[in-house]
Design an enzyme around this catalytic site. Sequence first.
Site, PDB file in Angstrom:
ATOM      1  CE1 TYR A 133      24.087  15.951   3.695  1.00  0.00           C
ATOM      2  CE2 TYR A 133      24.316  14.581   5.646  1.00  0.00           C
ATOM      3  CZ  TYR A 133      24.608  14.823   4.335  1.00  0.00           C
ATOM      4  OH  TYR A 133      25.423  13.951   3.633  1.00  0.00           O
ATOM      5  CE  LYS A 161      27.493  17.485   2.992  1.00  0.00           C
ATOM      6  NZ  LYS A 161      28.088  16.258   3.559  1.00  0.00           N
TER       7      LYS A 161
END
Length: 289
Positions: A133, A161
Amino acid sequence: MSSFQGIWVPLVTPFHNGAIDFVGLRRLVSHLLEQGVDGFVVCGTTGEPAAMGKHEQLAVLDAVLEQVPAQRVVMGLAGNNLSELLQFQGEILKRPVAGLLVPPPYYIRPSQAGLEAFFKTIADASSVPLILYDIPYRTGVAFEQATLLRIVAHERIVAIKDCGGNFSNTMALLASGDVDVLCGEDNQMFSALCLGAKGAIAASAHVRPELFVRLYQQIRDNRLAEGRNTFFRLLPLIDSLFLEPNPAPVKTALALEGLIDDELRAPMQRSSPAMATRLKAVLGAMNNP
């Protein structure tokens, strides 16, 4: 290619009078499943895990796993105390999850070598795939491109992400073939999918999720003109949902739809009255195109 494709929703955590609202959670998950989303991220940023105890986070995960096949559930794993994080990782991995969403340790701003060591430690300790992330505006640390490419070469880090705001890094990740890119900035979803992103982890997909699913399918099937029209239909909603700190506007929109209460945990605050008025208008316009 990882199993993390399509539209994944980073679930809000519904609250009622300060406690987790498991009835509202079940209602919300059922609604999103009916609208065709591909998967769920539990206790990502949008789920307010920083305001929850570890036992509460696990309780939310267990509740979601009662409704959703494990291969469609990812759990957020965030923190800056590595030994505690590894312990919590062990507790999560007692459950059948598809993967873990892991940001860099926040606040302490490690070096590039520190980032590599951190992700290697978490990945080596994992029995499930990891989604890295990248979100420097929350963690306070940005990846250099070479660092990022070395990290995602780890066999258990299968997706990212991408909220890094670095177009060069995004292009390098797409070109590398080492990792699937999932768009994390909702207003960039159309362009990211056209460039080769495999999907999105999108907070705004809580609202009118069927249109986000349609957008993904249209681009996947090379129906770009239709996808462009769908995206521009969604854009006023996406823009509105991020005018105030996430997830306040998302929760307001869901409350307007009768799915959950409009409640957050301090220090987060509910949307302003002006935001609620704006969202009513945006949702009304979308419902009457």
